[in-house]
Every structure is written in structure tokens, then in C-alpha cells.
Design an enzyme around this catalytic site. Sequence first.
Site, PDB file in Angstrom:
ATOM      1  N   GLU A  98       3.442 -12.748   5.165  1.00  0.00           N
ATOM      2  CA  GLU A  98       2.869 -11.193   4.739  1.00  0.00           C
ATOM      3  C   GLU A  98       3.200 -11.180   3.295  1.00  0.00           C
ATOM      4  O   GLU A  98       4.160 -11.986   2.889  1.00  0.00           O
ATOM      5  CB  GLU A  98       2.919 -10.456   5.997  1.00  0.00           C
ATOM      6  CG  GLU A  98       2.261  -8.841   4.747  1.00  0.00           C
ATOM      7  CD  GLU A  98       0.995  -8.969   4.775  1.00  0.00           C
ATOM      8  OE1 GLU A  98       0.498  -9.616   4.223  1.00  0.00           O
ATOM      9  OE2 GLU A  98       0.598  -7.832   5.143  1.00  0.00           O
ATOM     10  N   ASP A  99       2.569 -11.143   2.330  1.00  0.00           N
ATOM     11  CA  ASP A  99       2.959 -10.970   0.891  1.00  0.00           C
ATOM     12  C   ASP A  99       3.735 -10.021   0.741  1.00  0.00           C
ATOM     13  O   ASP A  99       4.490 -10.568   0.002  1.00  0.00           O
ATOM     14  CB  ASP A  99       1.105 -10.816   0.100  1.00  0.00           C
ATOM     15  CG  ASP A  99       0.752  -9.627   0.301  1.00  0.00           C
ATOM     16  OD1 ASP A  99       0.826  -8.583   1.969  1.00  0.00           O
ATOM     17  OD2 ASP A  99      -0.256  -9.567   0.241  1.00  0.00           O
ATOM     18  N   ASP A 102       4.520  -2.518   2.783  1.00  0.00           N
ATOM     19  CA  ASP A 102       5.066  -0.956   1.686  1.00  0.00           C
ATOM     20  C   ASP A 102       5.434  -0.437   2.812  1.00  0.00           C
ATOM     21  O   ASP A 102       6.312  -0.010   3.570  1.00  0.00           O
ATOM     22  CB  ASP A 102       3.313  -0.568   1.141  1.00  0.00           C
ATOM     23  CG  ASP A 102       3.081  -0.113   0.258  1.00  0.00           C
ATOM     24  OD1 ASP A 102       4.075   0.133  -0.014  1.00  0.00           O
ATOM     25  OD2 ASP A 102       1.794   0.879   0.124  1.00  0.00           O
ATOM     26  N   LYS A 130       8.543  -3.436  -0.271  1.00  0.00           N
ATOM     27  CA  LYS A 130       9.303  -2.092  -0.718  1.00  0.00           C
ATOM     28  C   LYS A 130       9.560  -0.942   0.447  1.00  0.00           C
ATOM     29  O   LYS A 130       9.191  -0.684   1.211  1.00  0.00           O
ATOM     30  CB  LYS A 130       8.149  -1.516  -1.226  1.00  0.00           C
ATOM     31  CG  LYS A 130       7.195  -2.172  -2.819  1.00  0.00           C
ATOM     32  CD  LYS A 130       6.206  -1.725  -2.890  1.00  0.00           C
ATOM     33  CE  LYS A 130       4.878  -1.838  -2.543  1.00  0.00           C
ATOM     34  NZ  LYS A 130       3.752  -1.165  -3.369  1.00  0.00           N
ATOM     35  N   PHE A 151       3.677  -0.601  -7.799  1.00  0.00           N
ATOM     36  CA  PHE A 151       1.907  -1.097  -7.563  1.00  0.00           C
ATOM     37  C   PHE A 151       2.329  -3.381  -8.314  1.00  0.00           C
ATOM     38  O   PHE A 151       2.596  -2.727  -9.669  1.00  0.00           O
ATOM     39  CB  PHE A 151       1.054  -0.916  -8.276  1.00  0.00           C
ATOM     40  CG  PHE A 151       0.065  -1.319  -7.378  1.00  0.00           C
ATOM     41  CD1 PHE A 151      -0.197  -0.486  -6.265  1.00  0.00           C
ATOM     42  CD2 PHE A 151      -0.681  -2.574  -7.890  1.00  0.00           C
ATOM     43  CE1 PHE A 151      -1.598  -1.377  -5.599  1.00  0.00           C
ATOM     44  CE2 PHE A 151      -1.533  -2.434  -7.921  1.00  0.00           C
ATOM     45  CZ  PHE A 151      -2.118  -2.588  -5.953  1.00  0.00           C
TER      46      PHE A 151
HETATM   47  P1  IMP Z   1       0.549  -1.712   4.616  1.00  0.00           P
HETATM   48  O1  IMP Z   1       2.555  -1.892   4.780  1.00  0.00           O
HETATM   49  O2  IMP Z   1       1.146  -1.154   6.165  1.00  0.00           O
HETATM   50  O3  IMP Z   1       1.135  -0.317   3.946  1.00  0.00           O
HETATM   51  O4  IMP Z   1       0.119  -2.431   3.696  1.00  0.00           O
HETATM   52  C1  IMP Z   1       0.521  -3.590   3.573  1.00  0.00           C
HETATM   53  C2  IMP Z   1      -0.408  -4.274   2.642  1.00  0.00           C
HETATM   54  O5  IMP Z   1      -1.208  -3.058   1.619  1.00  0.00           O
HETATM   55  C3  IMP Z   1      -0.187  -5.411   1.500  1.00  0.00           C
HETATM   56  O6  IMP Z   1      -0.455  -6.346   2.451  1.00  0.00           O
HETATM   57  C4  IMP Z   1      -0.860  -5.082   0.390  1.00  0.00           C
HETATM   58  O7  IMP Z   1      -2.186  -6.021   1.011  1.00  0.00           O
HETATM   59  C5  IMP Z   1      -0.972  -3.999  -0.276  1.00  0.00           C
HETATM   60  N1  IMP Z   1      -0.061  -3.340  -0.727  1.00  0.00           N
HETATM   61  C6  IMP Z   1       1.179  -2.210  -0.645  1.00  0.00           C
HETATM   62  N2  IMP Z   1       1.454  -2.662  -1.767  1.00  0.00           N
HETATM   63  C7  IMP Z   1       0.663  -2.903  -2.514  1.00  0.00           C
HETATM   64  C8  IMP Z   1       1.399  -3.443  -4.110  1.00  0.00           C
HETATM   65  O8  IMP Z   1       2.148  -3.134  -4.909  1.00  0.00           O
HETATM   66  N3  IMP Z   1       0.040  -4.478  -5.148  1.00  0.00           N
HETATM   67  C9  IMP Z   1      -0.894  -4.483  -4.037  1.00  0.00           C
HETATM   68  N4  IMP Z   1      -1.635  -4.300  -2.851  1.00  0.00           N
HETATM   69  C10 IMP Z   1      -0.494  -3.649  -2.004  1.00  0.00           C
HETATM   70 MG    MG Z   2      -1.519  -7.815   2.895  1.00  0.00          MG
END
Ligand code: IMP
Ligand code: MG
Length: 183
Positions: A98-99, A102, A130, A151
Site C-alpha cells: 500500500e502507498d 490514513d 499517518k 495531504f
Molecule cells: P484509509 O487508510 O482507508 O483512510 O485510506 C488510505 C487511502 O487514502 C490511501 O491508499 C490513499 O489512496 C488515500 N490517501 C490517504 N491519505 C492521502 C494523502 O495524503 N494523499 C493522497 N491520498 C491519500
Molecule cells: Mg491507495
Amino acid sequence: MDNIIKEILVTEEQIQSKVKELGERITEDYQGKDLMLVGILKGAVMFLSDLARNIKLPVMIDFMAVSSYGSSSESTGIVRIIKDLESSIDGKDILIVEDIIDTGLTLSYLTDNLRKRRAKSVRIVTLLDKPERRKVEVPVDYTGFVIPDEFVIGYGIDYAEQYRNLPFVAALKEDVYMKKNKV
Ligand code: IMP
Ligand code: MG
């Protein structure tokens, strides 16, 4: 680019040396296992392609694309699979690539989903974390960099589908996305 970048958080050199280090750890940990890297499109593409070349083992590579159901899904964590894996993962050792993590909702859903398909193991490697924004706990096995609640863009990560090609990770200036949100 200067007009949209607030600050470079992780340089190209830092990314490349971290990817090498993660590749070495994964190479050690997955000796004799049946490793399949599962990249989450599109953000993890750059990370996966660099990481895979630093893993000195036979590996399979597949991709999934997911989208969350919008802001209302943030509380439920329901994720829609846009593109699924091409093959069965029964008995395989899955490493989700995963990149960025969040809220944790996407990965929490995905790890459950892949475990139900009888994978032998499901672990996670993320380039960025994060932790301040976490809503659900997700056990992350390998983390590249812990970053503040900004972001970010670059190295696969987009803002409105742009900037994925930057070789570093940068915080986007607030006024860039504030402006968009007002439209
Ligand atoms: P979460 O952990 O389910 O909230 O989602 C993670 C996904 O939200 C990541 O795989 C990204 O695609 C997107 N995302 C979260 N933070 C950022 C950011 O700072 N920039 C761009 N995309 C983000
Ligand atoms: Mg992603």
C-alpha cells in the site's frame, strides 16, 4: 511545481534506501514461503515496482483496485472492489503493498477480505503511515515512513490524479485543495 508543494517530506534518496532495506527484510522473512505481492492500485504502483526488484525471491504479483463509498463510508469502512485479483490465493503468503495508511479503513477491509479467501498469511507493507488519523487499528508489518497529518503527493500518490510521477513525497499546499473543495 513550487506553487503547489509546501514541503518535501521524504526525498528520492530516502525512499530508495528505505525500499532497499524493506526488500532485504522481506527477503529474509519470506524464505521458503509462497509469496504474492498484492499492490493496491493506483497509488502503490511505484512502490511495488521498486520494492519487488529488491526482493530476492520468486514472487507473484497481482493488483486490486478499491474505492471507498465516499465520506459516509468512513464510519462503516465499506470498500468497493473495482478490480479483483486474477487468481486464487488459497494457501499463499500474501503481502499487501500500500502507498499510505490514513484512517486504516481500506486495509482493515482488505485484510479481512483476503483472509476469508484462505490465504495462508496476510501481512501489510506500506510506504507511508499517518497514525494521527487512524480510526481502526490495522497491524502493519512493515512501514517505510511515519509522516504527520498532511495531504501528500508523489511517488504514486495523487491529488486529483496528478503528481503521481514525482520521485519524492511532498506535502501539498493547503490552498491547492481548499480551493477545489469550495467549488
Ligand atoms: P484509509 O487508510 O482507508 O483512510 O485510506 C488510505 C487511502 O487514502 C490511501 O491508499 C490513499 O489512496 C488515500 N490517501 C490517504 N491519505 C492521502 C494523502 O495524503 N494523499 C493522497 N491520498 C491519500
Ligand atoms: Mg491507495
